[in-house]
Design an enzyme around this catalytic site. Structure first.
Site, PDB file in Angstrom:
ATOM      1  N   LYS A  27      -6.232  15.030  -6.541  1.00 18.39           N
ATOM      2  CA  LYS A  27      -7.262  14.847  -7.581  1.00 18.39           C
ATOM      3  C   LYS A  27      -8.146  16.088  -7.650  1.00 18.39           C
ATOM      4  CE  LYS A  27     -10.768  11.375  -8.961  1.00 18.39           C
ATOM      5  NZ  LYS A  27     -11.468  10.145  -8.524  1.00 18.39           N
ATOM      6  N   SER A  61     -11.807   6.590 -12.121  1.00 18.06           N
ATOM      7  CA  SER A  61     -11.762   7.957 -12.605  1.00 18.06           C
ATOM      8  C   SER A  61     -10.457   8.672 -12.259  1.00 18.06           C
ATOM      9  CB  SER A  61     -12.936   8.751 -12.022  1.00 18.06           C
ATOM     10  OG  SER A  61     -12.822   8.829 -10.604  1.00 18.06           O
ATOM     11  N   SER A 120     -12.274   3.934  -8.107  1.00 22.26           N
ATOM     12  CA  SER A 120     -11.451   4.941  -8.789  1.00 22.26           C
ATOM     13  C   SER A 120     -10.071   5.193  -8.205  1.00 22.26           C
ATOM     14  CB  SER A 120     -12.201   6.265  -8.870  1.00 22.26           C
ATOM     15  OG  SER A 120     -13.224   6.156  -9.819  1.00 22.26           O
TER      16      SER A 120
HETATM   17  N1  GLN Z   1     -15.705   3.577 -12.540  1.00 22.67           N
HETATM   18  C1  GLN Z   1     -16.716   3.738 -11.529  1.00 22.67           C
HETATM   19  C2  GLN Z   1     -17.795   4.636 -12.044  1.00 22.67           C
HETATM   20  O1  GLN Z   1     -17.674   5.113 -13.140  1.00 22.67           O
HETATM   21  C3  GLN Z   1     -16.098   4.225 -10.275  1.00 22.67           C
HETATM   22  C4  GLN Z   1     -16.069   5.690 -10.136  1.00 22.67           C
HETATM   23  C5  GLN Z   1     -15.405   6.146  -8.888  1.00 22.67           C
HETATM   24  O2  GLN Z   1     -14.958   5.375  -8.058  1.00 22.67           O
HETATM   25  N2  GLN Z   1     -15.380   7.450  -8.745  1.00 22.67           N
HETATM   26  O3  GLN Z   1     -18.777   4.873 -11.384  1.00 22.67           O
END
Ligand code: GLN
Length: 505
Positions: free
Chosen positions: A81, A156, A180
């Site tokens: 990532k 994400s 994410s």
């Molecule tokens: N979707 C969550 C957020 O937008 C999780 C993000 C993540 O785990 N990096 O904060």
């Protein structure tokens, strides 16, 4: 072993490398070919490093030929990532503000992959600074779900889930601050694990919310996740929150795959209203399978989980607003000069850079975070959220006195259409309603494909949660359930992905 080697699991590839049946160069080349064939459609990668991956593969092939004792995954390629620093490879975090930045050092996770002899295929797409549940907040355009290119791959880390779902890499690294790794796994039919907080080093992971962030495996099988977990886990003196203890015995647990006598708690607060019918049906089926295999299933109440989302969206923006202050146009990446000002001050350059460099979601959270932390509001918002966080940890502690693992659906829905939630942040945030409690409490969680929802034929997942440092339990339950679900579905789910089949190899 499958004749198309991009369809093989990492464990199968490792075996073929060990027996001399395949070389790492062949495996890397097959994946680069696959990337060339499908990534224009899927857009999982922000950067592909073909040359670097082939050079690393050549090196590991030579070491093997020389009779060196190599790590079990040596020669098996991986995608990372784009939020993890990679020496010599661009690292953008999906943001314009870091466009062109090439880190001078490796994150510890990346250093461990290299030390194990795993060629890095490239960097995967993500929502900007890991804020989002769809990868649509990437400044470089969204990733598409390999099951249906008009749908989101989750976020994400949509890129890291999509690379493994589209057979563009056998393994990937994701990061999970609120879901994410797990939510993308759920909507792409793949396996994703968020290890115990502190179980994997955060050194070189560009911080979103330091008290929640954790890197972990994105794979197609539970055993592959365990193998990767044991490469990246372990104590790191460069991360002060790193746990100073051996990595839990995850590979052994995955191989044992036993649930007899295990106490499984179904979380009452997660999985009812607001969850798609097909998601619930697959979840109930998985729980029934666990029971048939000898697990003891009970319902467990975690009343404070109802407030997890609200607490998270105060704690995360607060930490993010502070972490992102370093992107000021002075030290990293982009610098934008304000138009029409002859001799701009440092503040004016910072303002212009941050205005042009950050996207709307990032700005929204910085504003929210600075507000929640401002004097006069601190106690009412940030302080209150921290108290809720404690109550959630207490709920977990009470539950784990009664059961060995907890389960829930991973995400309330299957993959939605690209664009559907882009103008509605609240409904995007709700995607993480089931995954966030684990981050707030620091406990480990896995998402495992539980099948296809009847109404849309799209994949969905079951979430397994265990007490801190007992990541091994996720793998024991996950591997056992994976085997039963394989029988139930007749073949690995991914072989049923229509978009993938259409593209062929
Ligand atoms: N979707 C969550 C957020 O937008 C999780 C993000 C993540 O785990 N990096 O904060």
């Amino acid at each position: 072993m499958n004749s198309d080697l991009t369809r093989s699991s990492a464990a199968e590839l490792a075996h073929a490398l060990g027996s001399g049946e395949l070389s790492s160069v062949e495996i890397v080349q097959a994946h680069l070919d696959r990337i060339a064939a499908v990534d224009a459609d899927v857009h999982s990668y922000l950067h592909v490093d073909g040359e670097g991956a082939l050079a690393a593969a050549r090196q590991v092939d030579e070491r093997r030929a020389a009779g060196e004792d190599l790590h079990v995954l040596a020669g098996v390629p991986i995608a990372v990532k784009d939020v993890l620093a990679t020496k010599g490879l661009p690292t953008t975090c999906g943001s314009k503000i870091l466009e062109g930045w090439v880190p001078p050092y490796d994150a510890t996770v990346v250093a461990k992959l290299r030390a194990a002899g795993m060629p890095i295929l490239g960097k995967t797409n993500m929502d900007e600074f890991a804020m989002g549940s769809s990868t649509e907040h990437s400044a470089y355009g969204p990733t598409h779900n390999p099951w249906d290119l008009t749908r989101i791959p989750g976020g994400s880390g949509g890129g890291s889930a999509a690379v493994v779902a589209a057979y563009e890499a056998p393994l990937a690294i994701g990061t999970d601050t609120g879901g994410s790794i797990r939510q993308p796994a759920s909507v792409t039919g793949t396996v994703g694990v968020k290890p115990t907080y502190g179980g994997v080093s955060r050194y070189g992971l560009v911080a979103l919310a330091s008290s929640l962030d954790q890197a972990g495996p994105c794979t197609r099988t539970v055993l592959d996740a365990a193998l990767l977990h044991s490469v990246i886990g372990g104590h790191d003196p460069l991360d002060s929150t790193s746990i100073d203890a051996p990595v839990p015995a995850v590979v052994e647990a995955a191989r044992r795959a036993d649930v007899k006598g295990l106490r499984v708690g179904v979380i009452k607060e997660l999985g009812g209203e607001g969850y798609q019918a097909g998601v619930r049906a697959r979840f109930d089926e998985s729980v029934a399978l666990l029971q048939e295999a000898g697990a003891e299933v009970v319902e467990v109440s975690c009343p404070s989980f109802d407030y997890a989302l609200a607490a998270y969206y105060l704690i995360l923006p607060s930490e993010a607003s502070s972490n992102l202050a370093k992107f000021d146009g002075m030290r990293y990446g982009a610098r934008v000069l304000p138009p029409g000002i002859d001799d701009p001050s440092a503040e004016q350059v910072m303002a212009a850079t941050r205005d042009a460099g950050f996207g709307d979601e990032v700005k929204r959270r910085i504003i929210l975070g600075t507000y929640a932390l401002s004097s006069g509001y601190y106690d009412a918002y940030y302080g209150q959220a921290q108290k809720v966080r404690r109550l959630i940890a207490d709920d977990f502690a009470t539950a784990f006195e009664k059961v060995d693992v907890l389960v829930s659906p991973t995400a309330p829905t299957t993959a939605f259409k690209l664009g559907d939630k882009l103008d509605d942040p609240m409904s995007m945030y709700l995607q993480d309603v089931a995954t966030i409690p684990a981050n707030l409490a620091g406990v480990p969680g896995m998402s495992l494909p539980s099948g296809l929802a009847d109404e849309d034929g799209l994949p969905t997942g079951i979430q397994i949660l265990a007490p801190a440092t007992r990541d091994d339990r996720l793998y024991g339950v996950g591997a056992a359930l994976e085997r039963m679900l394989l029988d139930r579905w007749g073949a690995p789910l991914l072989t049923k992905a229509p978009e993938l089949s259409a593209k062929g190899a």
